[in-house]
Motif scaffolding. Structure first.
Motif, short mmCIF file in Angstrom:
data_model
loop_
_atom_site.label_atom_id
_atom_site.label_comp_id
_atom_site.label_asym_id
_atom_site.label_seq_id
_atom_site.Cartn_x
_atom_site.Cartn_y
_atom_site.Cartn_z
N ASN A 132 -23.68 97.53 30.04
CA ASN A 132 -25.04 96.98 30.05
C ASN A 132 -25.89 97.60 28.95
O ASN A 132 -26.66 96.90 28.28
N GLU A 133 -25.77 98.92 28.77
CA GLU A 133 -26.55 99.58 27.73
C GLU A 133 -26.16 99.09 26.34
O GLU A 133 -27.02 98.84 25.48
N THR A 134 -24.86 98.97 26.11
CA THR A 134 -24.40 98.54 24.79
C THR A 134 -24.76 97.08 24.53
O THR A 134 -25.14 96.72 23.41
N ALA B 47 -24.91 105.90 19.23
CA ALA B 47 -24.26 104.85 20.03
C ALA B 47 -22.81 105.21 20.33
O ALA B 47 -22.34 105.01 21.46
N THR C 143 -22.59 100.55 33.68
CA THR C 143 -23.77 101.04 32.97
C THR C 143 -23.58 101.03 31.46
O THR C 143 -24.46 100.55 30.71
N LEU C 144 -22.45 101.56 30.98
CA LEU C 144 -22.26 101.62 29.53
C LEU C 144 -22.20 100.23 28.92
O LEU C 144 -22.73 100.00 27.82
N GLU D 143 -30.49 93.54 21.12
CA GLU D 143 -31.73 93.98 20.48
C GLU D 143 -31.60 93.88 18.96
O GLU D 143 -32.55 93.52 18.27
N THR E 100 -22.92 108.46 22.88
CA THR E 100 -23.61 108.50 24.17
C THR E 100 -23.54 107.21 24.98
O THR E 100 -23.72 107.24 26.20
N SER E 101 -23.34 106.06 24.33
CA SER E 101 -23.44 104.81 25.08
C SER E 101 -22.67 103.71 24.38
O SER E 101 -23.25 102.85 23.72
N ALA F 276 -27.33 95.53 25.72
CA ALA F 276 -28.77 95.51 25.43
C ALA F 276 -29.05 95.93 23.99
O ALA F 276 -29.87 95.32 23.29
N ALA F 277 -28.35 96.97 23.51
CA ALA F 277 -28.55 97.43 22.14
C ALA F 277 -28.06 96.40 21.13
O ALA F 277 -28.69 96.17 20.09
#
Length: 407
Positions: free
Chosen positions: A64-66, A47, A61-62, A72, A50-51, A68-69
């Protein structure tokens, strides 16, 4: 009973290959904090590498990815605890922070002068001091449940302490000294009969596998990451949704608001109402990885191995005739509190460390329980599934050598 391969399990924990001085590490301080499997180390490193970005606030993007993680991880925690919804999961900085959140929020308008909170004498200070704050500041009455030498609570005595003024029962899920498991479900049902809420300090309890908060019928359940194979700086407060919705926020700042105007503020819905500011993002991702990893394990095998280690340690230490043991319930968790005759536990822990054996020494943040047991401190060995019978033997051998040296 299942076959449990401890050597294979140990391979997932890089730190266990260490030596301490000239001895292999025997890490027996798991009730204080467990070691981390490679899966958790990798999840946090990935994490970061990479993101990574802040959560909930960005559209790139980053972010949104973080986000989501991060969310989750909330879903994983809800599944681990058997919550009805991920909206019942509040991320905190740890178990202590979670209990303080409940105390400060309920203390604003739910618990006041003359109201009663029931605790047991074997609670960790983190489940005592926040309630003392309410005693000092609001005039709340604390009522105490005694325990026997094994940590058992008399349910009839508990019933006698319940009253229409009882607002909250705060009880450990497992004692961090005696290893005792209170009958949480019965206590919760009886608390609800008088209109009280029940909080479970699950920091020692949750590490043994997934929890069913709905079966426990509790209103709050507290979990801390570092005792559950995850990182420090992260914890979870489960709160029954109907209860959380009626609670005011504890901290103010970003994320916990709906709207801020010059003349007023409206608040977000739970759980975000209780998560002011930038949360522990990487830590939450690490905790999610840890809880996922635990859910993948053979829980029957893990518990059977921990039970065998505990039984072996109790029997071997008792056979030396140089040790006083505290807590001997056959259903206890993998914790052995003890004192060497004629020796201070701090000296014992230091001498054991010279042999590579890591144990805890002190009052374990349980001074009321120490007073109940008639001591000021104990040594404490606590086991995880990566511990071995050879490490228990190393503990016993080091205790004998320490006793000979100190006496």
């Amino acid at each position: 009973m299942t076959d449990f391969d401890v050597d294979r399990f140990r391979q997932q924990f890089p730190i266990l290959s260490r030596d301490i001085g000239k001895s292999p590490l025997a890490y027996l301080d798991n009730a204080a904090s467990v070691q981390k499997p490679q899966a958790v180390i990798d999840a946090m490193a990935t994490a970061m590498a990479t993101s990574y970005a802040n959560v909930h606030r960005g559209l790139h993007t980053l972010a949104n990815e973080t986000t989501a993680a991060f969310e989750e991880a909330r879903t994983i925690a809800a599944n681990y605890l058997g919550a009805a919804s991920q909206d019942e999961i509040v991320f905190c900085s740890g178990g202590t922070d979670a209990i303080n959140l409940v105390a400060n929020s309920l203390g604003q308008d739910h618990i006041g002068e003359g109201d009663e909170i029931i605790l047991s004498v074997m609670e960790h200070h983190s489940n005592i001091v926040p309630w003392h704050f309410l005693r000092e500041r609001k005039g709340v009455v604390l009522k105490w449940l005694d325990v026997d030498e094994n940590g058992h609570i008399d349910i009839e005595a508990y019933k006698a302490n319940l009253s229409p003024r009882t607002k909250l029962v705060a009880i450990t899920g497992q004692s961090n000294v005696l290893g005792a498991f209170p009958d949480v479900r019965t206590m919760a049902d009886l608390a609800h009969d008088v209109g009280a809420l029940l909080l479970v300090d699950g920091c020692q309890h949750a590490v043994h596998g997934p929890v069913d908060v709905q079966a426990l019928n509790c209103d709050f359940y507290v979990l801390t990451g570092h005792k559950t194979y995850g990182p420090t700086g992260i914890g979870v407060l489960y709160g029954r949704q109907s209860v959380l919705e009626g609670m005011p926020p504890f901290r103010g700042g970003g994320e916990m608001i709906d709207r801020v105007d010059l003349d007023g503020v409206t608040y977000n819905e739970p759980p975000h109402r209780f998560e002011a500011g930038t949360p522990p993002i990487l830590e939450a991702i690490g905790l999610g990885a840890a809880l996922s990893w635990v859910m993948e394990q053979d829980h029957e095998g893990l518990r059977s191995h921990e039970r065998a280690l505990t039984d072996h340690a109790m029997e071997a230490l008792r056979s030396t005739n140089i040790v006083t043991l505290y807590g001997a319930s056959p259903e206890k968790g993998p914790i052995v509190a003890f004192n060497l005759k004629g020796a201070h536990p701090h000296d014992v822990a230091t001498l054991l460390d010279n042999k590579g054996v890591a144990v805890r020494a002190g009052h374990h943040c349980c001074q009321p329980l120490m007073a109940r047991l008639g001591v000021t401190a104990t040594a404490r060995a606590s086991f995880a599934p990566y511990n071995t019978h050879d490490e228990v033997d190393a503990l016993v051998d080091a205790c004998v050598k320490a006793h000979n040296l100190l006496n």
